[in-house]
Motif scaffolding. Structure first.
Motif, mmCIF file in Angstrom:
data_model
loop_
_atom_site.group_PDB
_atom_site.id
_atom_site.type_symbol
_atom_site.label_atom_id
_atom_site.label_comp_id
_atom_site.label_asym_id
_atom_site.label_seq_id
_atom_site.Cartn_x
_atom_site.Cartn_y
_atom_site.Cartn_z
ATOM 1 N N ALA A 5 3.521 27.351 -32.248
ATOM 2 C CA ALA A 5 4.949 27.647 -32.383
ATOM 3 C C ALA A 5 5.435 28.522 -31.228
ATOM 4 C CB ALA A 5 5.220 28.324 -33.719
ATOM 5 N N ILE A 6 4.632 29.496 -30.841
ATOM 6 C CA ILE A 6 5.002 30.362 -29.721
ATOM 7 C C ILE A 6 5.052 29.547 -28.424
ATOM 8 C CG2 ILE A 6 4.218 32.308 -28.298
ATOM 9 C CD1 ILE A 6 3.150 33.566 -30.916
ATOM 10 N N ALA A 7 4.092 28.645 -28.238
ATOM 11 C CA ALA A 7 4.082 27.800 -27.040
ATOM 12 C C ALA A 7 5.300 26.877 -27.004
ATOM 13 C CB ALA A 7 2.797 26.982 -26.987
ATOM 14 N N LEU A 8 5.640 26.281 -28.138
ATOM 15 C CA LEU A 8 6.815 25.417 -28.206
ATOM 16 C C LEU A 8 8.093 26.203 -27.919
ATOM 17 C CD1 LEU A 8 8.004 22.642 -28.799
ATOM 18 C CD2 LEU A 8 8.102 23.309 -31.207
ATOM 19 N N PHE A 9 8.168 27.415 -28.440
ATOM 20 C CA PHE A 9 9.319 28.284 -28.178
ATOM 21 C C PHE A 9 9.424 28.590 -26.685
ATOM 22 C CE2 PHE A 9 11.446 32.497 -28.315
ATOM 23 C CZ PHE A 9 12.622 32.092 -28.922
ATOM 24 N N GLY A 10 8.294 28.867 -26.046
ATOM 25 C CA GLY A 10 8.280 29.134 -24.613
ATOM 26 C C GLY A 10 8.702 27.929 -23.786
ATOM 27 N N ILE A 11 8.242 26.754 -24.181
ATOM 28 C CA ILE A 11 8.631 25.533 -23.472
ATOM 29 C C ILE A 11 10.132 25.294 -23.604
ATOM 30 C CG2 ILE A 11 8.389 23.016 -23.504
ATOM 31 C CD1 ILE A 11 5.412 23.512 -24.241
ATOM 32 N N ALA A 12 10.669 25.543 -24.798
ATOM 33 C CA ALA A 12 12.111 25.371 -25.009
ATOM 34 C C ALA A 12 12.911 26.346 -24.150
ATOM 35 C CB ALA A 12 12.454 25.550 -26.475
ATOM 36 N N ILE A 13 12.440 27.581 -24.031
ATOM 37 C CA ILE A 13 13.125 28.579 -23.200
ATOM 38 C C ILE A 13 13.087 28.159 -21.729
ATOM 39 C CG2 ILE A 13 13.037 30.985 -22.408
ATOM 40 C CD1 ILE A 13 14.077 30.601 -25.278
ATOM 41 N N LEU A 14 11.933 27.685 -21.263
ATOM 42 C CA LEU A 14 11.833 27.224 -19.878
ATOM 43 C C LEU A 14 12.764 26.047 -19.609
ATOM 44 C CD1 LEU A 14 8.011 27.474 -19.173
ATOM 45 C CD2 LEU A 14 9.852 28.834 -18.170
ATOM 46 N N LYS A 15 12.860 25.131 -20.558
ATOM 47 C CA LYS A 15 13.766 23.989 -20.402
ATOM 48 C C LYS A 15 15.209 24.463 -20.286
ATOM 49 C CE LYS A 15 15.844 20.119 -22.683
ATOM 50 N NZ LYS A 15 17.198 20.518 -22.953
ATOM 51 N N ILE A 16 15.577 25.430 -21.090
ATOM 52 C CA ILE A 16 16.939 25.964 -21.027
ATOM 53 C C ILE A 16 17.197 26.581 -19.659
ATOM 54 C CG2 ILE A 16 18.457 27.772 -21.924
ATOM 55 C CD1 ILE A 16 17.218 27.215 -24.689
ATOM 56 N N PHE A 17 16.256 27.395 -19.173
ATOM 57 C CA PHE A 17 16.434 28.045 -17.879
ATOM 58 C C PHE A 17 16.498 27.036 -16.731
ATOM 59 C CE2 PHE A 17 14.796 32.144 -19.659
ATOM 60 C CZ PHE A 17 15.869 32.904 -19.282
ATOM 61 N N ILE A 18 15.600 26.081 -16.738
ATOM 62 C CA ILE A 18 15.485 25.181 -15.592
ATOM 63 C C ILE A 18 16.514 24.056 -15.617
ATOM 64 C CG2 ILE A 18 13.936 23.510 -14.491
ATOM 65 C CD1 ILE A 18 11.607 25.309 -15.401
ATOM 66 N N TYR A 19 16.708 23.433 -16.756
ATOM 67 C CA TYR A 19 17.515 22.229 -16.799
ATOM 68 C C TYR A 19 18.936 22.466 -17.315
ATOM 69 C CZ TYR A 19 18.902 17.444 -17.810
ATOM 70 O OH TYR A 19 19.579 16.264 -17.845
ATOM 71 N N ASP A 20 19.051 23.015 -18.492
ATOM 72 C CA ASP A 20 20.355 23.091 -19.156
ATOM 73 C C ASP A 20 21.352 24.015 -18.450
ATOM 74 O OD1 ASP A 20 19.442 21.321 -21.037
ATOM 75 O OD2 ASP A 20 18.873 22.866 -22.470
ATOM 76 N N LEU A 21 20.896 25.150 -17.969
ATOM 77 C CA LEU A 21 21.815 26.098 -17.344
ATOM 78 C C LEU A 21 22.249 25.675 -15.950
ATOM 79 C CD1 LEU A 21 20.358 29.512 -18.507
ATOM 80 C CD2 LEU A 21 22.330 28.298 -19.396
ATOM 81 N N SER A 22 21.580 24.704 -15.372
ATOM 82 C CA SER A 22 21.955 24.270 -14.022
ATOM 83 C C SER A 22 23.293 23.533 -14.008
ATOM 84 C CB SER A 22 20.862 23.378 -13.435
ATOM 85 O OG SER A 22 20.742 22.185 -14.176
#
Length: 67
Positions: A5-22
């Motif tokens: 669950a912690i790993a999935l949460f981290g992956i989701a945060i990275l996706k937000i930073f890299i892809y969605d906020l661009s």
């Protein structure tokens, strides 16, 4: 399961930073970073506050398997 669950949460945060906020404009990006920071602080606080409950449940499950 907790580590997954912690790993999935981290992956989701990275996706937000890299892809969605661009795709956001600067002002919306600033508000998004602040909001995301607040969410991360809240999750960290809640995890630390209830860590003993989480670990206690894990110990009880492990103890029940030994019987």
């Amino acid at each position: 399961m907790r580590l997954q669950a912690i790993a999935l949460f981290g992956i989701a945060i990275l996706k937000i930073f890299i892809y969605d906020l661009s795709f956001l404009e600067t002002l919306y990006r600033i508000f998004s970073f602040v909001g995301l920071g607040v969410v991360l602080l809240a999750v960290s606080y809640l995890y630390q506050r209830y860590r003993h409950v989480i670990l206690q449940e894990r110990e009880q499950e492990a103890g029940g398997d030994r019987d």
